[in-house]
Design an enzyme around this catalytic site. Structure first.
Site, mmCIF file in Angstrom:
data_model
loop_
_atom_site.group_PDB
_atom_site.id
_atom_site.type_symbol
_atom_site.label_atom_id
_atom_site.label_comp_id
_atom_site.label_asym_id
_atom_site.label_seq_id
_atom_site.Cartn_x
_atom_site.Cartn_y
_atom_site.Cartn_z
ATOM 1 N N ASP A 119 4.556 115.506 -31.562
ATOM 2 C CA ASP A 119 3.621 114.746 -32.384
ATOM 3 C C ASP A 119 2.227 115.381 -32.409
ATOM 4 O OD1 ASP A 119 2.962 112.060 -33.730
ATOM 5 O OD2 ASP A 119 1.522 112.073 -32.079
ATOM 6 N N GLU A 159 5.305 118.458 -35.574
ATOM 7 C CA GLU A 159 4.508 117.896 -36.668
ATOM 8 C C GLU A 159 3.208 118.692 -36.721
ATOM 9 O OE1 GLU A 159 2.823 113.524 -37.995
ATOM 10 O OE2 GLU A 159 2.460 114.196 -35.944
ATOM 11 N N HIS A 219 9.065 108.017 -40.599
ATOM 12 C CA HIS A 219 8.426 106.768 -40.177
ATOM 13 C C HIS A 219 6.954 106.698 -40.575
ATOM 14 C CE1 HIS A 219 7.142 109.626 -37.215
ATOM 15 N NE2 HIS A 219 6.259 108.774 -36.742
ATOM 16 N N ASP A 220 6.362 107.827 -40.949
ATOM 17 C CA ASP A 220 4.951 107.877 -41.320
ATOM 18 C C ASP A 220 4.737 107.966 -42.826
ATOM 19 O OD1 ASP A 220 3.641 107.645 -38.892
ATOM 20 O OD2 ASP A 220 3.662 109.798 -38.492
ATOM 21 N N ASP A 277 16.148 89.516 -29.991
ATOM 22 C CA ASP A 277 14.700 89.320 -29.803
ATOM 23 C C ASP A 277 13.886 89.837 -30.984
ATOM 24 O OD1 ASP A 277 14.864 92.055 -29.507
ATOM 25 O OD2 ASP A 277 13.929 92.139 -27.515
ATOM 26 N N ASP A 331 19.031 95.492 -33.611
ATOM 27 C CA ASP A 331 18.712 94.643 -32.462
ATOM 28 C C ASP A 331 20.005 94.053 -31.911
ATOM 29 O OD1 ASP A 331 17.725 92.763 -30.673
ATOM 30 O OD2 ASP A 331 17.206 91.316 -32.241
ATOM 31 N N ASP A 383 16.919 98.177 -30.358
ATOM 32 C CA ASP A 383 17.000 98.604 -28.961
ATOM 33 C C ASP A 383 18.053 99.694 -28.759
ATOM 34 O OD1 ASP A 383 19.437 97.065 -28.996
ATOM 35 O OD2 ASP A 383 18.237 95.276 -28.580
ATOM 36 N N ASP A 417 10.564 111.881 -29.042
ATOM 37 C CA ASP A 417 9.198 112.192 -29.435
ATOM 38 C C ASP A 417 8.420 112.656 -28.214
ATOM 39 O OD1 ASP A 417 7.225 112.041 -31.673
ATOM 40 O OD2 ASP A 417 8.623 110.513 -32.364
ATOM 41 N N ASN A 468 20.146 92.099 -28.989
ATOM 42 C CA ASN A 468 19.990 90.911 -28.136
ATOM 43 C C ASN A 468 19.215 89.762 -28.780
ATOM 44 O OD1 ASN A 468 17.417 91.932 -28.105
ATOM 45 N ND2 ASN A 468 17.340 92.349 -25.903
#
Length: 557
Positions: A199, A256, A328-329, A25, A21, A29, A98, A23
């Site tokens: 995907d 995938e 990520h899965d 938040d 990150d 990003d 993706d 910034n």
């Protein structure tokens, strides 16, 4: 095999929300990614895959896209994306994104128009069907639990969704819709994208009768994937997709794919396959439960070894697959594939070596290169993932206690891979100066990039050597195109294989056991190429492997 530009590359997956990150938040990003391109270049990365950064309500972490042509403001601007493309190009790196085209978000303009006129043109972009006797059209359970059919307000119709109800499936039978999807794909490729990770693509082919199936759970529903397994003809769509988009740009595509029929592999990744490659999930499916995570088995070493070997032998007959330890899965590979005694730097290096030197294109997931592990989760409220919450509830309904259900989710949750990357031992692991969107793993003071940069024996510096070995002029050919040959299969807890080309033979041997193992060498030792314990020389006749030791040897004649 006809050589392609991507064959000898190493890929790296970024989950943007959790990468860095810039910034404050609490959300990673594009600016954060740009700032770490040199870090990735030093690791030896050629291809960067970005998980979705499109405009989205983030019901399913960006896999519910509301505008395919816009960057989500949480991640930055299209200008920053163009800057990322340009900066990657300067470093001879490629960006892939993706591609989520089985479904979109219910906030997408197409679906909003379909809801406004359920009998109109846009309704046919989706699957709108009348109910039966006051019930949904069929008894399919979605991937995230519950019925696949959601009522269309104010009508007797339902719409179909294989994932969350906010992710209506797109109707690939509609040629106008397909054309719009192809136009969008080509727009991104024209912009300079090198390709896509695609995907859930096999789900695009439906049985348009949507027949009821024999229930496979107490809820009276049947998994929607069973419909996918039984329907024919998805290849026609995939060929149409390839010819109208990817083929024109020599794009790299990694799909995938689950539920593929066994005899279809060459159609998917052969010389003229639908895609450049697909991910090898064979080892990951070993922990599939019959009903859910709550009855998922532990991964047994013998089953894991046999699965990897069989997959490698099968794939090399027709093409090249993409090899992963985690993504990520999936939960973190160190916590999933290694026994507890091996969840340390040596074991992490060992697992990485076995994976990266297999035949196929290696995909490293963010944080894997420093050995990030599963987090400790104390309450279901700590999770963000829609799938994890569904699996927690499923475990509770199956009779597990809160503590037991949490333990199941702690082991299997996708959020284990989504905790922020651990850059340093400062606040929030150096990921953000704000409040992170998902909690930071509590072990970040021990496992982080900054500490490992300064340690020549760290997992990070070992991964750099490992990738450099694979890509070196001396060994690139054998590791890219060399045949995979299993070795020492009868030796308990040893995972070993050769990579063999016309003029080279490399042995990769690892001991996943608690006790030392000795193997008799079948070829003379020419050179020790890599060792996770710093071994330089070995006995010419036999090789003793300590617990968690891996060695890479160039063999003589």
């Amino acid at each position: 095999m006809k050589k392609k530009w991507w064959h000898d590359k190493v890929a790296y997956q970024i989950y943007p929300k959790s990468f860095l990150d810039s910034n404050g938040d609490g959300i990673g990003d594009l600016r954060g990614i740009i700032s770490k391109l040199d870090y990735l270049k030093d690791l030896g990365v050629d291809i960067i895959w970005l998980s979705p950064i499109y405009k989205s309500p983030f019901v399913d972490q960006g896999y519910d896209i509301s505008d395919y042509y816009s960057i989500a403001e949480e991640f930055g601007t299209m200008g920053e994306f163009d800057e990322l493309l340009a900066e990657a190009k300067k470093r001879n790196m490629y960006i892939i994104m993706d591609l989520v085209i089985n479904h979109c978000s219910d906030k997408h303009e197409w679906f909003q128009k379909a809801l406004a006129d359920p009998d109109g043109e846009y309704a046919d972009y989706f699957y709108f069907r009348k109910g039966k006797d006051g019930n949904p059209p069929s008894n399919y359970r979605s991937y995230f639990g519950g019925n696949c059919w959601e009522p269309v307000p104010g009508t007797d119709k339902y719409y179909f969704h294989m994932f969350a109800k906010e992710q209506p499936d797109l109707n690939w039978e509609n040629p106008t819709l397909r054309k719009k999807l192809y136009d969008m794909i080509n727009w991104w490729l024209e912009k300079g994208l090198a390709g896509f990770r695609i995907d859930a693509i096999i789900n695009i082919k439906k049985d348009l009768d949507f027949p009821n199936l024999e229930p496979d759970g107490a809820d009276g529903l049947a998994g929607c994937w069973r419909m996918v397994e039984n329907v024919e003809g998805v290849g026609e769509y995939l060929e149409d997709l390839k010819k109208n988009t990817f083929e024109k740009y020599d794009a790299f595509t990694v799909a995938e794919v689950f539920n593929m029929h066994k005899d279809e592999l060459s159609q998917f990744i052969g010389e003229n396959g639908h895609f450049s490659t697909i991910f090898d999930f064979s080892a990951h499916t070993l922990s599939d439960g019959a009903h859910g995570w709550y009855d998922a088995p532990d991964i047994n070493f013998n089953d894991w070894r046999k699965t990897i070997i069989n997959s490698q032998l099968q794939v090399q007959k027709c093409g090249i697959e993409a090899n992963i330890i985690e993504n990520h899965d999936e939960p973190r590979g160190v916590s999933r594939f290694l026994p507890e005694y091996a969840r340390n730097p040596l074991g992490t290096k060992m697992l990485g070596t076995v994976s990266v030197l297999l035949r196929g294109i290696p995909f490293i997931y963010q944080g894997q290169e420093i050995g990030m592990q599963n987090a400790v989760w104390n309450d279901v409220k700590e999770y963000n993932d829609i799938n994890t919450i569904d699996q927690y509830n499923l475990a509770i309904s199956a009779g597990l206690s809160d503590k037991e259900a949490l333990a199941v989710c702690s082991k299997m949750s996708r959020d284990n891979a989504r905790t922020p990357v651990q850059w340093s031992d400062s606040d929030n692991a150096g990921f953000t100066t704000g409040t992170p969107w998902l909690k930071v793993n509590s072990n970040y003071k021990d496992i982080n990039v900054q500490n490992q940069e300064n340690d020549p024996d760290s997992v990070l510096n070992y991964y750099r050597k490992l990738v450099a070995t694979r890509k070196s002029p001396e060994y690139k050919e054998v590791f890219t195109y060399g045949v995979f040959e299993p070795a020492y299969e009868d030796t308990e807890y040893v995972m070993a294989y050769y990579r063999v080309s016309d003029n080279q033979r490399i042995l990769v041997a690892a001991n996943f056991g608690k006790d030392a193992k000795t193997i008799e060498l079948k070829f003379p030792v020419k050179k020790v190429v890599l060792s996770n314990i710093g071994k330089k020389e070995i006995n010419e006749v036999s090789l003793k492997l300590d617990s968690c030791e891996v060695i890479v040897i160039e063999c003589g004649e």
